[in-house]
Scaffold this motif. Structure first.
Motif, mmCIF file in Angstrom:
data_model
loop_
_atom_site.group_PDB
_atom_site.id
_atom_site.type_symbol
_atom_site.label_atom_id
_atom_site.label_comp_id
_atom_site.label_asym_id
_atom_site.label_seq_id
_atom_site.Cartn_x
_atom_site.Cartn_y
_atom_site.Cartn_z
ATOM 1 N N MET A 186 30.863 35.541 25.057
ATOM 2 C CA MET A 186 32.287 35.225 24.999
ATOM 3 C C MET A 186 32.705 34.642 26.355
ATOM 4 O O MET A 186 31.917 34.625 27.302
ATOM 5 N N ILE A 187 33.951 34.165 26.441
ATOM 6 C CA ILE A 187 34.415 33.530 27.668
ATOM 7 C C ILE A 187 35.262 34.517 28.469
ATOM 8 O O ILE A 187 36.129 35.196 27.927
ATOM 9 N N GLY A 188 34.984 34.613 29.762
ATOM 10 C CA GLY A 188 35.809 35.418 30.677
ATOM 11 C C GLY A 188 35.884 34.679 31.994
ATOM 12 O O GLY A 188 34.901 34.076 32.422
ATOM 13 N N SER A 189 37.038 34.697 32.642
ATOM 14 C CA SER A 189 37.214 33.819 33.812
ATOM 15 C C SER A 189 36.701 34.406 35.121
ATOM 16 O O SER A 189 36.314 33.672 36.014
ATOM 17 N N ASP A 190 36.752 35.743 35.265
ATOM 18 C CA ASP A 190 36.481 36.363 36.573
ATOM 19 C C ASP A 190 37.507 35.890 37.608
ATOM 20 O O ASP A 190 37.264 35.968 38.808
ATOM 21 N N THR A 216 46.748 34.852 26.777
ATOM 22 C CA THR A 216 47.866 35.773 26.568
ATOM 23 C C THR A 216 47.503 37.223 26.886
ATOM 24 O O THR A 216 48.375 38.082 26.888
ATOM 25 N N THR A 217 46.210 37.495 27.146
ATOM 26 C CA THR A 217 45.812 38.865 27.488
ATOM 27 C C THR A 217 44.820 38.848 28.654
ATOM 28 O O THR A 217 43.820 38.125 28.612
ATOM 29 N N LEU A 218 45.101 39.639 29.679
ATOM 30 C CA LEU A 218 44.243 39.743 30.859
ATOM 31 C C LEU A 218 43.726 41.174 30.962
ATOM 32 O O LEU A 218 44.503 42.122 30.929
ATOM 33 N N ILE A 219 42.403 41.323 31.103
ATOM 34 C CA ILE A 219 41.829 42.654 31.267
ATOM 35 C C ILE A 219 41.350 42.803 32.721
ATOM 36 O O ILE A 219 40.548 42.018 33.209
ATOM 37 N N PHE A 246 44.359 33.341 24.003
ATOM 38 C CA PHE A 246 43.044 33.675 24.530
ATOM 39 C C PHE A 246 43.065 35.029 25.252
ATOM 40 O O PHE A 246 44.040 35.374 25.919
ATOM 41 N N ILE A 247 41.973 35.762 25.078
ATOM 42 C CA ILE A 247 41.834 37.106 25.648
ATOM 43 C C ILE A 247 40.772 37.044 26.725
ATOM 44 O O ILE A 247 39.615 36.733 26.440
ATOM 45 N N ASP A 248 41.155 37.314 27.964
ATOM 46 C CA ASP A 248 40.226 37.201 29.092
ATOM 47 C C ASP A 248 39.725 38.592 29.458
ATOM 48 O O ASP A 248 40.448 39.396 30.050
ATOM 49 N N ILE A 249 38.473 38.863 29.121
ATOM 50 C CA ILE A 249 37.924 40.215 29.247
ATOM 51 C C ILE A 249 37.516 40.560 30.677
ATOM 52 O O ILE A 249 37.254 41.718 30.991
ATOM 53 N N HIS A 250 37.477 39.564 31.557
ATOM 54 C CA HIS A 250 37.094 39.837 32.955
ATOM 55 C C HIS A 250 38.041 39.109 33.892
ATOM 56 O O HIS A 250 37.886 37.918 34.149
ATOM 57 N N THR A 251 39.050 39.822 34.394
ATOM 58 C CA THR A 251 39.941 39.212 35.389
ATOM 59 C C THR A 251 40.178 40.173 36.547
ATOM 60 O O THR A 251 39.992 41.383 36.423
ATOM 61 N N HIS A 252 40.596 39.581 37.643
ATOM 62 C CA HIS A 252 41.078 40.334 38.801
ATOM 63 C C HIS A 252 42.587 40.120 38.881
ATOM 64 O O HIS A 252 43.118 39.724 39.914
ATOM 65 N N ALA A 253 43.269 40.344 37.758
ATOM 66 C CA ALA A 253 44.692 40.028 37.644
ATOM 67 C C ALA A 253 45.562 40.853 38.582
ATOM 68 O O ALA A 253 46.678 40.440 38.919
ATOM 69 N N ALA A 254 45.046 42.012 39.027
ATOM 70 C CA ALA A 254 45.846 42.808 39.971
ATOM 71 C C ALA A 254 46.101 42.005 41.240
ATOM 72 O O ALA A 254 47.096 42.228 41.926
ATOM 73 N N ARG A 255 45.199 41.056 41.527
ATOM 74 C CA ARG A 255 45.454 40.126 42.623
ATOM 75 C C ARG A 255 46.445 39.084 42.135
ATOM 76 O O ARG A 255 46.070 38.017 41.678
ATOM 77 N N GLY A 256 47.717 39.436 42.151
ATOM 78 C CA GLY A 256 48.734 38.435 41.824
ATOM 79 C C GLY A 256 49.732 38.811 40.746
ATOM 80 O O GLY A 256 50.842 38.314 40.750
ATOM 81 N N ILE A 257 49.365 39.718 39.828
ATOM 82 C CA ILE A 257 50.262 39.947 38.680
ATOM 83 C C ILE A 257 51.619 40.513 39.125
ATOM 84 O O ILE A 257 52.653 40.180 38.543
ATOM 85 N N PHE A 258 51.634 41.325 40.168
ATOM 86 C CA PHE A 258 52.913 41.911 40.585
ATOM 87 C C PHE A 258 53.764 40.912 41.377
ATOM 88 O O PHE A 258 54.980 41.039 41.436
ATOM 89 N N GLN A 259 53.117 39.901 41.975
ATOM 90 C CA GLN A 259 53.853 38.855 42.674
ATOM 91 C C GLN A 259 54.270 37.741 41.709
ATOM 92 O O GLN A 259 55.343 37.151 41.829
ATOM 93 N N ILE A 260 53.370 37.438 40.747
ATOM 94 C CA ILE A 260 53.604 36.328 39.815
ATOM 95 C C ILE A 260 53.395 36.845 38.397
ATOM 96 O O ILE A 260 52.362 36.585 37.761
#
Ligand SMILES: [Zn+2]
Length: 548
Positions: free
Chosen positions: A419-423, A121-124, A95-109
């Motif tokens: 489409m689906i995006g988590s935010d 499998t893809t975070l934008i 699944f491709i998530d077109i709306h994320t705030h992945a910077a909140r956490g990606i470097f820690q986890i």
């Protein structure tokens, strides 16, 4: 010094002919082996493939080599380094998530467990007008990170305006406009997928539509899209959808209403008109699309959600000064009361729940009515507004706001251009009380809206999570289960897949996803993340050539 190659040549001249023939035979033999098809690295047998197009599933085996899907056939019996019988489970594109705030956490986890366990499998990143500026160093840092998922980003209009003009309410000068456009174009060259706007937030809210359109042209020139957290998702939601469409039309680029929703009970039902506006735009050739998450609550900062924009101008220091001014404080309070009554508060302070306050962990999970009473006040709208101002004065908090109607949600999810995006973000497991969308968005659509309520079919749900966002982003090598595509895959049991995260207990992983594969490597199986970190940084269409 003699050249060693001369020595080698000289010694070869001295080799007997028979010896040379033997060497040649070995060379030919090696060449023959190299020409043989290598065994597959990984084969999934006995799959029900939901390929991302929206077509019904079909049964097949799937072979992967390296990062790529090599072959799909009724049966693959050739040797493989590893073969997995998936026992008739669904195999779909990751699944491709077109709306994320992945910077909140990606470097820690960097395993992004909450997302991977849903099959993502893809975070934008970079939504809502907010991104690092410039984007290049952020993407370079992501390149250096060993991660389980692919990551990409938008460049944010609000962040650019903040840098060039500040958080103030005025129009841009010609010089400033040129500078901002330069930063948008630099973002596109750095690898952004397009321009995000957050016209609801400060300073996006101070931006006239024409200025946004000018910047959007800069993104469009490099093949990017515009994606917008709109100016208003309440009483003026239709105007906002029309503005988003106008930005696409004037900017000459695809435009997307992100996390589309209608906030506030008096506004419920307006999605009928907003979707008609999108349909009408598409009918006249405007490439307008939508994303949404499957929850009737939103989440953002308490200040951003409840305070009027004018009270937020200039940054935190000025916000505090206004709250301390006895002439201004009552005006802010009156606005907050209105927003609790008609908009994000859904008419009752109980509908506003503290997600996280950095300065007091004990507030997480408490609603504004409880916070008000804890302050020794009564849970009226007026006193709740006082408590909200106290939260902001004390350091600010994230909140969850229950004020979206289920009918609007279902109508928006069902729309073919949605489409689906988590935010969502990558929360620290067990910490604070974040919106469950970070843990459940994708599997909730599959379980509740496809399987249980049959709002959409399973195949269409998968399309909205895979081929559709891939097409929107211009990711031509992902989002479909086809030979030649990148091997981002999710394996799940369609009868069992579901979300467990709730607003009360958000820290619960999805159920029913048995395996997740990113770029040909298994990153999740047997209920645990593996040691593989094959995630890549994905770049938009404007990425400068030669640096990849
Ligand atoms: Zn947003």
């Amino acid at each position: 010094m003699p050249d060693p190659r001369d020595t080698l040549n000289a010694s070869m001249h001295r080799w007997p002919a028979a010896c040379l023939a033997a060497v040649m035979a070995v060379v030919v033999w090696i060449a023959c082996i190299a020409a043989q098809p290598a065994p597959y690295d990984l084969v999934l047998r006995n799959a029900r493939i939901v390929d991302g197009t929206g077509s019904p599933w079909y049964r097949a085996d799937l072979g992967m080599r390296g990062t790529t899907i090599a072959r799909i056939a009724p049966s693959i019996d050739e040797p493989a380094l590893r073969t997995i019988d998936v026992g008739g489970e669904v195999v779909a594109p990751g699944f491709i998530d077109i709306h994320t705030h992945a910077a909140r956490g990606i470097f820690q986890i960097p395993t992004a467990d909450n997302y991977v366990r849903q099959g993502v499998t893809t975070l934008i990143e970079g939504p809502d007008g907010s991104s690092p500026v410039p984007l290049g160093p952020f993407l370079a840092k992501l390149e250096a990170l060993q991660k389980s998922v692919n990551v990409g980003a938008f460049i944010g209009q609000g962040s650019i305006r903040s840098r060039v003009i500040g958080e103030v309410n005025r129009t841009a000068t010609a010089d400033e406009l040129q500078k901002m456009r330069g930063l948008v174009e630099q973002g596109m060259k750095d690898g952004a997928f397009g321009l995000s706007t957050g016209l609801f937030y400060v300073p996006g809210t101070f931006t006239p539509t024409d200025e946004v359109s000018e910047l959007a042209k800069g993104a469009g020139r490099f093949g990017g899209i515009h994606i917008s957290h709109m100016r208003d998702e309440t009483s003026r939601v239709l105007d906002s959808v029309n503005e988003t469409i106008a930005i696409g039309e004037r900017g000459g680029l695809p435009t997307q209403v992100t996390h589309h929703k209608v906030i506030g009970r008096p506004n419920w039902g307006k999605s009928v008109e907003t979707l008609q506006a999108v349909d009408a735009a598409r009918a006249r050739g405007v490439d307008a699309t939508i994303d949404a998450y499957p929850y009737t609550a939103s989440s953002t900062s308490i200040q951003g959600a409840l305070f009027p924009a004018w009270a937020q101008e200039g940054g935190r220091k000025q916000v505090l000064a206004r709250l301390a001014d006895p002439a201004i404080r009552p005006k802010i309070k009156a606005e907050i009361v209105r927003v609790i009554r008609n908009e994000r508060g859904g008419g009752d302070p109980k509908n506003i729940v503290v997600a996280n306050c950095d300065w007091d962990a004990s507030l997480a999970g408490r609603n504004l009515s409880e916070v008000t009473e804890r302050r020794g006040l009564s849970p009226t709208l007026e006193d709740a507004a006082e408590a909200a101002m106290w939260l902001v004065e004390s350091g600010g908090c994230q909140g969850v706001f229950h004020a979206i109607g289920e009918e609007d949600l279902e109508r928006i999810l069902r729309h073919p251009a949605t489409m689906i995006g988590s935010d969502g973000e990558i929360p620290t497991f067990g910490k604070a009380s974040p919106h469950p969308r970070s843990y459940g968005t994708f599997v909730r659509v599959l379980a509740v809206y496809a399987r249980e309520r049959k709002i959409i079919t399973l195949a269409d749900a998968v399309r909205k999570m895979t081929a559709f966002p891939a097409q929107r982003l211009g990711l031509l090598d992902r989002g479909l289960v086809r030979p030649g595509m990148k091997a981002d895959l999710v394996v799940f049991d369609p009868a069992r897949v579901r979300d467990l995260a709730t607003f009360e207990k958000p820290h619960q992983y999805a159920e029913g996803v048995s395996r997740v594969i990113t770029n040909g490597q298994v990153v999740f199986e047997g209920g645990a993340m593996t040691a593989a970190r094959p995630g890549a940084v994905l770049y938009g269409p404007g990425r400068s050539s030669g640096r990849r």
